[in-house]
Design an enzyme around this catalytic site. Structure first.
Site, PDB file in Angstrom:
ATOM      1  N   LYS A   1      -9.322  -0.571  -5.833  1.00  0.00           N
ATOM      2  CA  LYS A   1      -9.394   0.096  -4.525  1.00  0.00           C
ATOM      3  C   LYS A   1     -10.768   0.701  -4.301  1.00  0.00           C
ATOM      4  O   LYS A   1     -11.257   1.472  -5.120  1.00  0.00           O
ATOM      5  CB  LYS A   1      -8.335   1.204  -4.472  1.00  0.00           C
ATOM      6  CG  LYS A   1      -8.361   2.045  -3.209  1.00  0.00           C
ATOM      7  CD  LYS A   1      -7.731   1.312  -2.033  1.00  0.00           C
ATOM      8  CE  LYS A   1      -7.941   2.091  -0.738  1.00  0.00           C
ATOM      9  NZ  LYS A   1      -6.710   2.400  -0.042  1.00  0.00           N
TER      10      LYS A   1
ATOM     11  N   HIS B   1       0.868  -1.199   0.000  1.00  0.00           N
ATOM     12  CA  HIS B   1       0.000   0.000   0.000  1.00  0.00           C
ATOM     13  C   HIS B   1       0.896   1.238   0.000  1.00  0.00           C
ATOM     14  O   HIS B   1       1.416   1.637   1.036  1.00  0.00           O
ATOM     15  CB  HIS B   1      -0.893   0.003   1.244  1.00  0.00           C
ATOM     16  CG  HIS B   1      -1.867   1.141   1.277  1.00  0.00           C
ATOM     17  ND1 HIS B   1      -3.199   0.975   1.553  1.00  0.00           N
ATOM     18  CD2 HIS B   1      -1.711   2.472   1.069  1.00  0.00           C
ATOM     19  CE1 HIS B   1      -3.816   2.135   1.519  1.00  0.00           C
ATOM     20  NE2 HIS B   1      -2.924   3.075   1.231  1.00  0.00           N
TER      21      HIS B   1
ATOM     22  N   ASP C   1       1.320   2.630   3.654  1.00  0.00           N
ATOM     23  CA  ASP C   1       0.473   3.808   3.464  1.00  0.00           C
ATOM     24  C   ASP C   1       1.316   5.087   3.498  1.00  0.00           C
ATOM     25  O   ASP C   1       0.842   6.128   3.941  1.00  0.00           O
ATOM     26  CB  ASP C   1      -0.659   3.885   4.499  1.00  0.00           C
ATOM     27  CG  ASP C   1      -1.791   4.808   4.030  1.00  0.00           C
ATOM     28  OD1 ASP C   1      -1.803   5.189   2.850  1.00  0.00           O
ATOM     29  OD2 ASP C   1      -2.655   5.141   4.861  1.00  0.00           O
TER      30      ASP C   1
ATOM     31  N   HIS D   1      -4.636  -0.822   5.969  1.00  0.00           N
ATOM     32  CA  HIS D   1      -4.225  -0.041   7.140  1.00  0.00           C
ATOM     33  C   HIS D   1      -5.204  -0.192   8.316  1.00  0.00           C
ATOM     34  O   HIS D   1      -5.842   0.761   8.748  1.00  0.00           O
ATOM     35  CB  HIS D   1      -4.020   1.446   6.809  1.00  0.00           C
ATOM     36  CG  HIS D   1      -5.020   2.065   5.872  1.00  0.00           C
ATOM     37  ND1 HIS D   1      -6.379   1.994   6.075  1.00  0.00           N
ATOM     38  CD2 HIS D   1      -4.857   2.776   4.735  1.00  0.00           C
ATOM     39  CE1 HIS D   1      -6.991   2.637   5.099  1.00  0.00           C
ATOM     40  NE2 HIS D   1      -6.093   3.122   4.267  1.00  0.00           N
TER      41      HIS D   1
ATOM     42  N   HIS E   1     -10.555   0.867   1.781  1.00  0.00           N
ATOM     43  CA  HIS E   1     -10.359   1.862   2.838  1.00  0.00           C
ATOM     44  C   HIS E   1     -11.561   1.676   3.758  1.00  0.00           C
ATOM     45  O   HIS E   1     -12.669   2.094   3.434  1.00  0.00           O
ATOM     46  CB  HIS E   1     -10.302   3.280   2.265  1.00  0.00           C
ATOM     47  CG  HIS E   1     -10.060   4.303   3.341  1.00  0.00           C
ATOM     48  ND1 HIS E   1      -8.856   4.949   3.499  1.00  0.00           N
ATOM     49  CD2 HIS E   1     -10.857   4.738   4.348  1.00  0.00           C
ATOM     50  CE1 HIS E   1      -8.923   5.737   4.557  1.00  0.00           C
ATOM     51  NE2 HIS E   1     -10.122   5.639   5.085  1.00  0.00           N
TER      52      HIS E   1
ATOM     53  N   HIS F   1       1.547   5.316  -1.682  1.00  0.00           N
ATOM     54  CA  HIS F   1       1.135   6.491  -2.474  1.00  0.00           C
ATOM     55  C   HIS F   1       2.374   7.123  -3.086  1.00  0.00           C
ATOM     56  O   HIS F   1       3.296   7.521  -2.355  1.00  0.00           O
ATOM     57  CB  HIS F   1       0.443   7.526  -1.585  1.00  0.00           C
ATOM     58  CG  HIS F   1      -0.843   7.039  -0.991  1.00  0.00           C
ATOM     59  ND1 HIS F   1      -2.065   7.208  -1.609  1.00  0.00           N
ATOM     60  CD2 HIS F   1      -1.096   6.359   0.160  1.00  0.00           C
ATOM     61  CE1 HIS F   1      -3.011   6.669  -0.858  1.00  0.00           C
ATOM     62  NE2 HIS F   1      -2.455   6.141   0.221  1.00  0.00           N
TER      63      HIS F   1
HETATM   64  O1  DOR Z   1      -3.865   9.371   5.747  1.00  0.00           O
HETATM   65  C1  DOR Z   1      -4.175   9.031   4.615  1.00  0.00           C
HETATM   66  N1  DOR Z   1      -3.598   9.591   3.536  1.00  0.00           N
HETATM   67  N2  DOR Z   1      -5.113   8.102   4.457  1.00  0.00           N
HETATM   68  C2  DOR Z   1      -5.597   7.800   3.239  1.00  0.00           C
HETATM   69  O2  DOR Z   1      -6.447   6.970   3.167  1.00  0.00           O
HETATM   70  C3  DOR Z   1      -5.136   8.530   2.042  1.00  0.00           C
HETATM   71  C4  DOR Z   1      -3.807   9.065   2.229  1.00  0.00           C
HETATM   72  C5  DOR Z   1      -3.417  10.080   1.192  1.00  0.00           C
HETATM   73  O3  DOR Z   1      -3.607   9.827  -0.008  1.00  0.00           O
HETATM   74  O4  DOR Z   1      -2.889  11.125   1.551  1.00  0.00           O
HETATM   75 ZN    ZN Z   2      -3.482   5.042   1.659  1.00  0.00          ZN
END
Ligand code: DOR
Ligand code: ZN
Length: 354
Positions: free
Chosen positions: A108, A16, A256, A183, A145, A18
């Site tokens: 997702k 997971h 995450d 998460h 999520h 980003h």
């Molecule tokens: O804290 C988070 N940030 N939770 C999420 O689900 C998305 C993520 C983000 O993309 O910044």
């Molecule tokens: Zn995330």
């Protein structure tokens, strides 16, 4: 007392992650791929990655950013495992084709409004049942999520309520659907996942293993500890540590890691997300050592995830070494979108990848 000061494990993957887009992507791609091999790439861009073509184009932009940063992109361990953002108009054929091509490894589900860039997410779960049924047919996992967005539900209860109102009914309705509860932050989620017979896994982040809501709120609000699902009370953190270090194959690493430029977090309405990629393994080794479970670290970080996603574990290994001096990692990573603060667990870390 453990005397171990070296640990060699198969290269971990991140289930997971980003990576963002544009100049932020260029700025954070190197620290994000410092130690990990493969990664499940989150699709919550603006606009989101909603079709196979979007996922292919995004993958190519990431590869370009990796090349520009001098990262090797050819080896198998650097595979980008793309995802599609589920909307109420997602086409089952498009999803199936993207999976068959080997491009997309999960879909997702963001409940609409649950978190960063989730406006295009799902409000009425009934509308996506045909996509979920197709995914069950082709064994494509759904990453969720797991928080409800009902304004009546307290933010600290949103994960537990999601299990009852959404996750459990969907799993009962769509036979054979493989689900990753992303998460997880509560002992409710740990209990639900632990009780599932098959087809359900969960990712756990390093920060949810290290901080609770006191760390977020006592002595002043810490914007760099604000993420979603929000960190919970200590009892829940302890349940997560137990699950992660238990050796139970349903629990695996998903960092995450979610970078935001500092000025957007240190703000009256700050963004949710913790950027932990630079010190993920230092944090994890510390947690596993504290739990006297260093022998379970490889399973959590490098074996359970591939097993759930039906991929082989990485052949390469990494070695973690325990130092006498605290590990030095950057306080911030500079990007053209602004500096991004790295997760500081508030305690010195001693394990480092060597
Ligand atoms: O804290 C988070 N940030 N939770 C999420 O689900 C998305 C993520 C983000 O993309 O910044
Ligand atoms: Zn995330």
């Amino acid at each position: 007392m453990s005397m171990i000061d070296h640990l060699t494990i198969r290269r971990p993957d991140d289930w997971h992650l980003h990576l963002r887009d544009g100049v932020m992507l260029e700025g954070i791609v190197s620290p994000s791929f410092q130690h990990i091999g493969r990664a499940i790439i989150m699709p919550n861009l603006v606009p989101p990655v909603v079709r196979g073509d979007d996922a292919r184009a995004y993958r190519d932009r990431i590869l370009k950013a990796m090349e520009k940063a001098g990262l090797e992109t050819s080896s198998a361990h650097r595979q980008l495992l793309m995802t599609i953002y589920l909307t109420e108009t997602t086409d089952p054929d498009d999803v199936e084709a993207a999976a068959a091509e080997g491009l997309v490894h999960a879909v997702k589900l963001y409940p609409a409004g649950a978190t960063t860039n989730s406006d295009s997410g799902v409000s009425r779960i009934d509308t996506v049942i045909p996509v979920l049924e197709r995914m069950a047919d082709v064994a494509l996992p759904l990453c969720v999520h797991g928080e409800v967005t009902d304004p009546e539900v307290d933010i600290f209860d949103r994960e537990a309520v999601f299990i009852d109102r959404v996750l459990d009914p969907v799993r009962r309705r769509v036979d054979g659907l493989r689900v990753v509860m992303e998460h997880v932050t509560t002992d409710d989620a740990v209990a639900y996942v632990s009780a599932a017979s098959s087809g359900l896994g969960a990712t756990i982040t390093p920060h949810h293993l290290m901080i609770n809501r006191n760390h977020l709120l006592v002595g002043g609000i810490k914007p760099h500890y604000y993420c979603l699902p929000i960190v919970k009370r200590e009892r829940h953190r302890l349940a997560l540590r137990k699950a992660a270090t238990s050796g139970d194959p349903r629990f695996f690493l998903g960092t995450d890691s979610a970078p935001h430029a500092d000025h957007t977090k240190e703000a009256p309405c700050g963004c949710a997300g913790v950027f932990n990629a630079p010190n993920t393994l230092s944090c994890l080794a510390q947690v596993f050592e504290e739990e006297q479970a260093l022998d379970k670290l490889e399973a959590f970080a490098s074996l359970h995830g591939p097993a759930f996603y039906r991929l082989p574990p990485n052949d390469e290994v990494i070695t973690l070494t325990k130092q006498h001096e605290p590990v030095r990692y950057p306080e911030k990573v500079d990007t053209e979108a602004g500096p991004v603060t790295v997760f500081d667990p508030g305690t010195p870390l001693y394990w480092n990848v060597t």
